[in-house]
Design a protein around this motif. Sequence first.
Motif, PDB file in Angstrom:
ATOM      1  N   SER A 213      -5.213  -1.228   4.319  1.00  0.00           N
ATOM      2  CA  SER A 213      -4.946   0.322   4.323  1.00  0.00           C
ATOM      3  C   SER A 213      -5.565   0.772   5.537  1.00  0.00           C
ATOM      4  O   SER A 213      -5.162   1.784   6.422  1.00  0.00           O
TER       5      SER A 213
ATOM      6  N   ARG B 194     -10.437   0.483  -3.387  1.00  0.00           N
ATOM      7  CA  ARG B 194      -9.724  -0.425  -4.555  1.00  0.00           C
ATOM      8  C   ARG B 194     -10.686  -1.709  -4.928  1.00  0.00           C
ATOM      9  O   ARG B 194     -11.679  -1.977  -4.062  1.00  0.00           O
TER      10      ARG B 194
ATOM     11  N   ASN C  98      -3.278   4.615  -1.558  1.00  0.00           N
ATOM     12  CA  ASN C  98      -4.241   3.897  -0.527  1.00  0.00           C
ATOM     13  C   ASN C  98      -4.728   4.598   0.629  1.00  0.00           C
ATOM     14  O   ASN C  98      -5.970   4.668   1.096  1.00  0.00           O
TER      15      ASN C  98
ATOM     16  N   ILE D 271       0.910  -1.199  -0.016  1.00  0.00           N
ATOM     17  CA  ILE D 271      -0.131  -0.053  -0.082  1.00  0.00           C
ATOM     18  C   ILE D 271       0.913   1.177   0.131  1.00  0.00           C
ATOM     19  O   ILE D 271       2.092   1.163   0.691  1.00  0.00           O
TER      20      ILE D 271
ATOM     21  N   GLU E 166      -7.281  -5.153   0.429  1.00  0.00           N
ATOM     22  CA  GLU E 166      -6.251  -4.098   0.217  1.00  0.00           C
ATOM     23  C   GLU E 166      -6.492  -3.016   0.875  1.00  0.00           C
ATOM     24  O   GLU E 166      -5.984  -2.271   1.407  1.00  0.00           O
TER      25      GLU E 166
END
Lengths: 246, 531
Positions: free
Chosen positions: B362, B353, B102, B44, B358
Amino acid sequence: MRKILALALAFTMVLSMAACSTTKKDDPSAKSEGVMTYKEYVAAELDSEVVIEAYVQAKQSWWEDKATVYAQDGDGAYFLYNMACSETDYGKLTQGTKIKVTGYKSEWAGEVEIIDASFEIMDGSYVAPATDVTALLGKEELVDHQNQFAAFKGLTVEASKDADGNEVAFLYNWDGSGQDGDDLYFQASLNGETYTFTVESYLCDKTTDVYAAVKALEIGEKIDMEGFLYWYEGVNPHITSVTKAK
Amino acid sequence: MRKISLCLVFAMLFSFLFSGCHGSRGLEAFAIPEDFDESRDYEITFWAKNDTNKTQTRIYEKAIADFQALYPNITVNLRLYTDYGKIYNDVITNISTNTTPNVCITYPDHIATYLTGANTVVPLDELFANEKYGLGGSSLRFDSPTQEEMIPSFLEECVIDGQHYAIPFMRSTEACYVNKTYVEKLGYELPEVLTWDFIWEVSEAALAKNVDGTYRLNGQNVMIPFIDKSTDNMMIQMLCQKEAGYSNDRGEILLFNDTTRELLNTIAQHAKSGAFSTFKISSYPANFLNAGQCVFAIDSTAGATWMGSHAPLSDISRDKFIEFETEVKMVPQFDPEQPQMISQGPSVCIFNREDPQEVLASWLFAQYLLTNELQIAYAQTEGYVPVTLKAQNSAAYQTYLSRIRDDNSTFYDVKIKASQLLLDHVENTFVTPVFNGSASLRDAAGQLIENVTKSVKRKETVDNSYIEKLFADVSSLYRLDQIGGRASISVDREELGELPAASVALLSILAIAWILILFYVLFEAIRKKRM
């Protein structure tokens, strides 16, 4: 008869071409009517309107229809800060391009500049040679060359301290708080006096030769430099080239 | 032949229609995964802002290293900025290419613009409340604050259209850094709460000159008694203190009013005399203050380490410093009994995302920025305050505050006084309404002050007609005339604005096609009937 006529024509053409080349060679100090000489510009009061003619030497940045440009004529230099400029016109401002600029003379942290300016492109071209100001480092007269393309010769790279207190040849940002792509700061000395030099990342980004050259500097190395004599609370040269001292 | 032509027209229209749908589709809304999948690796990016302060850079780097030790499957790549505006510009550019960071340090005003893209920024309310990974969650590998341990007003500042789109990271306010020695030399006593009348009066008095043209107060050729770093904050705070219009929760622009006119006339008067200038026109207030060329310097409390005779950080050489007593005061007020000052400071948002895992990674990192060690360490770098009660009430932070003047770096008195100023006056802080366009409105507010100040310096006349034109020019420059009314955050009709020409053309073609089809069917029916 035909031969004579042909010869006469050829002669006329040569003469006219010579005449053309003479008119194309600009006098970089000459000014159009209503335009200030560099001397008049220097004498103009801060916050007054100024009209100058100069030749683009380097472009620093463009953003939202505003361009920041170093320009110079035969007598001195101008820093054109956030001048109104379309992206298309910015593309036309190549090194040497002659422009007529109308704006206001201003001073910011010691840097005398022209702000709130507009410009028009003129006929003519001039690229200023680098003025060797090595002997003026540390002297008051250096300010007379403010914003000029200048050369510094035979300086020695001095150590700077990074964020961890290590001795390094350069820093990202003035205190080492930055990272690759940010401004580079390094110190170099002459006759026992140390001066700070900057690679301004808008003027020369991390893809440029000078950025790579400064990252490769070694403490104690002797170097020659060229760049623009920017001012921020004292001289703060924005370096555009670094080579090993000749 | 006619049937073939009609089929072709249909095929073309459908293909246009489908391609249009495909192009307009954004990311799916983020849904919290049941569990964080630790069998996978995540990379990230974190775009952070530092105040050109190497200690802050090191704190970020240490935070990343510590976080990665806790979550070895998450790699955090740090990109540093020194300017919120640059982050904003880069995010805007990267939204169109789906290359946003991110995790990003930002301001709610900026998030309001980011939100014009569908599902671009992750709403955080459900994440806050998630039992496993939320604030104080059971599955976290670090000691995170609970939602109750966040300073409520700071958290409230991150609400846009009823949802939290950010978490506060640090908070600061503006302060007036005063050369108390000069104020007293001029025969004045510094009041507990500065008023605008006091500031203007002392600033005018500071302009008295000697016969040789130097200023009597400092014996130098330069004296700008009052410099404000942020003219947008200056105007916003003045209007708030006057209870005058700026904007409202409906996103209406109220800046251009009679109080603003009155304020600009006063500012112009003092700019004309030379008593007042701005950062954009003259340079950093700290440089003038420390060189004895300024009496009142207004700047963020996050700039405190640059202020004062013994400031640890400086852009001017030490030989230019003069010795004086520095006092840190609230920004000047119109009503000292009811002081008002702006709340500011970085917040953190998370960009969406396709992969919810993911996004969860973050969120874990963003939340890690709220842990005590990081909050306290970062707050100590400048006149910031931690955003959690957990950090503010900790013994470590209280010890830090109590050690004021112990040294000239970590315990630099001006910096700790600046933090204390905010801690003592959180209830006197305010923020402005956030909507798509509020960032432009903020710029416009400052531009009004910049323009009148420049104009009087250029010996132009600032009167009612000047101000009317200024209002029109600034409104046009920042496109405020196009905001008007509710500029809501969700992707609604108003935000989308007028239909693009291509869409209008497509819809027109569809309408014409249907008319032709009906006409054809009708024509065929009549023809068959006649046959």
